[in-house]
Design an enzyme around this catalytic site. Structure first.
Site, short mmCIF file in Angstrom:
data_model
loop_
_atom_site.label_atom_id
_atom_site.label_comp_id
_atom_site.label_asym_id
_atom_site.label_seq_id
_atom_site.Cartn_x
_atom_site.Cartn_y
_atom_site.Cartn_z
N GLU A 1 0.78 -9.93 -17.28
CA GLU A 1 0.49 -9.06 -16.13
C GLU A 1 -0.20 -7.76 -16.55
O GLU A 1 -0.85 -7.13 -15.73
CB GLU A 1 1.75 -8.77 -15.32
CG GLU A 1 2.78 -7.89 -15.96
CD GLU A 1 3.92 -7.57 -14.99
OE1 GLU A 1 3.67 -7.38 -13.79
OE2 GLU A 1 5.07 -7.54 -15.44
N LYS B 1 5.46 -10.12 -19.00
CA LYS B 1 5.03 -8.78 -19.40
C LYS B 1 3.62 -8.82 -19.97
O LYS B 1 2.77 -8.02 -19.63
CB LYS B 1 6.00 -8.20 -20.44
CG LYS B 1 7.31 -7.70 -19.89
CD LYS B 1 7.21 -6.44 -19.08
CE LYS B 1 7.19 -6.58 -17.60
NZ LYS B 1 8.00 -7.38 -16.80
N GLU C 1 10.38 -13.69 -19.56
CA GLU C 1 10.11 -12.28 -19.27
C GLU C 1 9.05 -11.73 -20.23
O GLU C 1 8.13 -11.02 -19.82
CB GLU C 1 11.40 -11.46 -19.36
CG GLU C 1 11.25 -9.97 -19.19
CD GLU C 1 10.62 -9.54 -17.86
OE1 GLU C 1 10.47 -10.39 -16.96
OE2 GLU C 1 10.21 -8.37 -17.74
N ARG D 1 1.50 1.64 -6.01
CA ARG D 1 1.74 0.69 -4.90
C ARG D 1 0.47 -0.04 -4.51
O ARG D 1 0.48 -0.97 -3.73
CB ARG D 1 2.30 1.41 -3.67
CG ARG D 1 3.67 2.02 -3.86
CD ARG D 1 4.14 2.69 -2.60
NE ARG D 1 4.26 1.74 -1.52
CZ ARG D 1 5.34 1.00 -1.29
NH1 ARG D 1 6.38 1.12 -2.10
NH2 ARG D 1 5.41 0.16 -0.30
N HIS E 1 8.52 -31.94 -25.76
CA HIS E 1 8.21 -32.66 -24.51
C HIS E 1 6.86 -32.24 -23.96
O HIS E 1 6.62 -32.32 -22.76
CB HIS E 1 9.34 -32.40 -23.49
CG HIS E 1 10.69 -32.80 -24.00
ND1 HIS E 1 11.14 -34.11 -23.97
CD2 HIS E 1 11.65 -32.08 -24.63
CE1 HIS E 1 12.35 -34.17 -24.53
NE2 HIS E 1 12.69 -32.96 -24.94
N LYS F 1 3.13 -2.51 -7.27
CA LYS F 1 4.51 -2.39 -7.76
C LYS F 1 5.50 -3.16 -6.91
O LYS F 1 6.43 -3.74 -7.41
CB LYS F 1 4.92 -0.91 -7.79
CG LYS F 1 6.33 -0.67 -8.33
CD LYS F 1 6.43 -1.09 -9.79
CE LYS F 1 7.84 -0.95 -10.32
NZ LYS F 1 8.01 -1.56 -11.65
N TRP G 1 -3.77 -1.82 -1.29
CA TRP G 1 -3.79 -3.08 -2.03
C TRP G 1 -4.27 -4.10 -1.01
O TRP G 1 -3.57 -4.42 -0.05
CB TRP G 1 -2.39 -3.45 -2.55
CG TRP G 1 -2.39 -4.66 -3.43
CD1 TRP G 1 -2.60 -4.71 -4.77
CD2 TRP G 1 -2.22 -6.02 -3.01
NE1 TRP G 1 -2.55 -6.00 -5.24
CE2 TRP G 1 -2.32 -6.84 -4.17
CE3 TRP G 1 -1.98 -6.63 -1.79
CZ2 TRP G 1 -2.19 -8.22 -4.14
CZ3 TRP G 1 -1.84 -8.02 -1.75
CH2 TRP G 1 -1.96 -8.78 -2.91
N ASN H 1 0.66 -0.14 6.16
CA ASN H 1 1.07 -0.96 5.02
C ASN H 1 1.74 -2.19 5.60
O ASN H 1 2.68 -2.08 6.38
CB ASN H 1 2.05 -0.19 4.12
CG ASN H 1 2.62 -1.08 3.02
OD1 ASN H 1 2.00 -2.09 2.66
ND2 ASN H 1 3.79 -0.73 2.50
N GLY H 2 1.24 -3.38 5.23
CA GLY H 2 1.84 -4.62 5.76
C GLY H 2 0.77 -5.63 6.10
O GLY H 2 -0.39 -5.48 5.73
N CYS I 1 0.87 -1.18 0.00
CA CYS I 1 0.00 0.00 0.00
C CYS I 1 0.91 1.23 0.00
O CYS I 1 2.11 1.12 0.10
CB CYS I 1 -0.85 0.00 1.26
SG CYS I 1 -1.79 -1.51 1.46
C1 AGP Z 1 7.46 -7.38 -12.97
O1 AGP Z 1 6.92 -6.72 -14.11
C2 AGP Z 1 6.50 -7.44 -11.82
N1 AGP Z 1 6.00 -6.16 -11.50
C3 AGP Z 1 7.04 -8.22 -10.64
O2 AGP Z 1 7.25 -9.53 -11.07
C4 AGP Z 1 8.37 -7.71 -10.01
O3 AGP Z 1 9.43 -7.90 -10.92
C5 AGP Z 1 8.63 -8.53 -8.75
O4 AGP Z 1 7.59 -8.28 -7.84
C6 AGP Z 1 9.98 -8.21 -8.08
O5 AGP Z 1 9.96 -6.89 -7.60
P1 AGP Z 1 11.35 -6.26 -7.09
O6 AGP Z 1 12.27 -6.23 -8.27
O7 AGP Z 1 11.00 -4.90 -6.60
O8 AGP Z 1 11.89 -7.16 -6.01
#
Ligand code: AGP
Length: 611
Positions: A491, A488, A484, A27, A507, A606, A76, A102-103, A2
């Site tokens: 998400e 992308k 990767e 966030r 396989h 984030k 969040w 936050n937590g 958050c």
């Molecule tokens: C990547 O696009 C995502 N937002 C997520 O997988 C991110 O890379 C992951 O949460 C790791 O975050 P960090 O690099 O801040 O540790």
């Protein structure tokens, strides 16, 4: 995950808090709220709304709050649906104390049951509300900060909190354990925030609270204490980010801006770390040279995109430094019976430096005597303060939830770290390192060439945006690129997408191939190019919709698909730095075409600061 903002000063708090919240919306954005000490009677008055911050902004237009002390929160959801009643701030029974958090409080149910028995009335299903009622319980003829610390000591789990109270209207209290909280020092005003972008336009003088620290703020003073009330001396740091970096600067989305920033960020990183004699500069570490020279194995830990960077790092470090490299996602690493000891170097990769699993993994490794070097983007973040060395990526604030510039900055940092290690362990001829460095230095210009044709990539994306699932295939250094690319896409567009080692096709995954699925094949010039072409032929014969990423001049792949995205020729060793740009742009344009919220995709935040 958050966002928290706090303000105490002489300006109207509402404006400062709302602007700060908007800078933290990445966030978490499923509800938001604000509390301001009323100048009439010192009660904390609250406004909160489910949905994005815009909903709160509209509410405040019709029901503004006046006052110069306040706290705010963008959520969040972890416990309790994103509703009005579960939105923060939360109040005590007398509506005299307001708190944002936050937590995750792991023992909140036990505490809640006890508080209910003692007559406290709860209005939400959140774990957070327990904290404000505990403060209320202790806040009897003692200062607010003492009541806050008493309450926090009973909690298990992670928290960053900001608290205001009617009884002490000129006071703002913050505290943290496991979730980030920074203090901004202004002129006759002070700030609290989860992350720097929220307060950068007001001050760059920052104090990073550490674990189990609290801060007491008035508009012209601050005091940092531990949870027993002992004063702690903290040295403010000057954050050299400017607020412009945290704005879109004419781009439609932060993600698009950040994709386009990559050449400059990598170029700056190379200039910062490569000396005139090609020695690699890495001073932000206190590991003795002989220790780094004698390390027997490296363990890479990270999550998500950072983990994919780590996978590329495995190929790079093994190839250059001849050290056995293990790698795992942090959430698995932290619970394994780790074969980690004083001969292990842990390489922790994290953009935010606040990812709970990565932090926990690092702590486990340190208990076993390992040294830790982190590759991180946020100055002073928790991970950097728990590492023996930090290679900062200096990518500036990454606001888009989908990580882009942080990824290529992490890759660049890994290449530089590999060169550094190879140089101090004297296992690679200087001439070879010099050749590699020269090739790496051509990458930013080659990325610029790709970005120049990003409109073509957008067209390829839109022609495939209707398809219901995607498969990404790559080999060797670009197997992680396939992972990767799939992350992308999924998400931000919510399309099921899977990355796979192309050699694994037979396989199982080849059963998926038909004309309803797109297959992104990463096939730049490389020693395994012919193997990739064989995979593409197998897909072509089964009518798969092929999008190929290939090197300029490759006429062979054109015989198998018209959908080819060309990238400049480069040494295979550095190709992950180029192939990822088309993958980022494909995801961006497909998500845009499907009307998705590119910068704030559903269910995500984030930084994953909770387990
Ligand atoms: C990547 O696009 C995502 N937002 C997520 O997988 C991110 O890379 C992951 O949460 C790791 O975050 P960090 O690099 O801040 O540790």
């Amino acid at each position: 995950m958050c966002g928290i903002v706090g303000y105490i000063g002489k300006r109207p708090a509402q404006e400062v808090l709302l602007t700060g919240l908007k800078r933290l919306e990445y966030r978490g954005y499923d509800s938001s709220g604000i509390a301001v000490i009323s100048p009439k009677n010192n009660f904390p008055l609250v406004r909160k709304a489910p949905g994005k911050i815009k909903a709160l902004e509209n509410l405040l237009k019709s029901h503004p709050l006046f006052g110069v002390v306040g706290i705010a929160h963008t959520r969040w959801a972890t416990h309790g649906a994103p509703t009005q009643s579960n939105a923060h701030p939360h109040l005590d029974c007398e509506n005299s104390i307001a708190l944002v958090h936050n937590g995750i409080i792991e023992n909140y149910e036990t505490l809640k049951d006890q508080l209910i028995k003692e007559g406290h009335l709860f209005r939400s299903q959140t774990d957070t509300e327990v904290i404000v009622h505990l403060i209320e319980k202790f806040y009897k003829n003692i200062p607010l900060e003492e009541a806050v610390c008493k309450a926090l000591k009973l909690l298990r789990g992670s928290f960053a909190v900001a608290v205001i109270a009617r009884a002490e209207p000129g006071k703002l209290v913050g505290a943290r354990r496991g979730s980030p909280l920074i203090v901004g020092l202004g002129k006759e005003e002070n700030f609290l925030a989860s992350d720097a972008p929220a307060i950068l336009e007001h001050t760059k003088e920052i104090i990073f609270l550490e674990e189990n620290e609290a801060v007491v703020l008035s508009n012209d003073a601050y005091r940092v204490i531990d949870f027993d009330g002992q004063q702690i001396t903290k040295k403010p740091v000057f954050l050299n980010w400017d607020i412009e970096q945290a704005k879109k600067q004419g781009y439609k989305h932060f993600m698009l801006k950040e994709i386009n920033e990559q050449p400059k960020i990598i170029g700056d990183l190379l200039k910062l770390r490569i000396a005139k004699d090609n020695s690699i500069l890495f001073k932000e570490q206190n590991i003795p040279l002989e220790k780094l020279q004698s390390i027997k194995n490296i363990f890479i830990v990270a999550c998500g995109t950072a983990y994919h960077a780590g996978l590329v790092g495995k190929y790079i470090l093994e190839s250059l430094c001849k050290i056995p490299i293990s790698i795992d996602v942090s959430s698995e690493f932290r619970y394994r019976d780790l074969l980690v000891d004083a001969d292990t170097l842990v390489l922790a990769i994290s953009q935010s430096g606040e990812t709970a699993d990565t932090l926990a993994g690092v702590r486990e490794a340190k208990k076993r005597g390992a040294k830790v070097i982190s590759i991180c983007n946020v100055l002073g973040s928790s991970l950097t303060r728990e590492s023996d060395g930090v290679m900062y990526t200096h990518a500036g604030p990454e606001i888009g939830v989908a990580s882009t510039k942080a990824y290529t900055a992490q890759l660049t940092a890994i290449y530089l770290f590999a060169f550094y290690l190879a140089q101090i362990r004297k296992i690679v001829a200087e001439s070879k390192i010099n050749k590699l460095i020269a090739e790496l230095q051509t990458i930013p210009q080659k990325q610029i060439q790709i970005l120049r044709v990003q409109d073509n990539i957008g067209r390829v994306a839109r022609r495939h945006s209707h398809l219901g699932s995607f498969l990404y295939l790559g080999r060797n250094l670009n197997y992680p690129s396939a992972l990767e690319g799939a992350l992308k896409l999924k998400e931000i567009s919510y399309i099921p997408a899977e990355g796979y080692a192309a050699g694994e096709m037979k396989h199982g995954p080849i059963a998926l191939i038909d004309e309803y699925r797109a297959v992104v094949c990463i096939a730049p010039a490389s020693k395994i190019y012919e193997k990739m072409i064989s995979n593409i032929q197998e897909i072509h014969s089964r009518k798969g919709k092929i999008i190929a990423i290939a090197s300029e001049g490759d006429a062979q792949v054109k015989k198998l698909t018209r959908e080819v995205i060309y990238i400049p020729l480069c040494a295979e060793f550095f190709s992950p730095l180029l192939v990822v740009l088309p993958l980022q742009l494909l995801a961006y344009h497909i998500a845009l075409k499907r009307g998705c919220d590119v910068d704030q995709p559903r269910n995500l935040a984030k930084s994953v600061t909770v387990e």
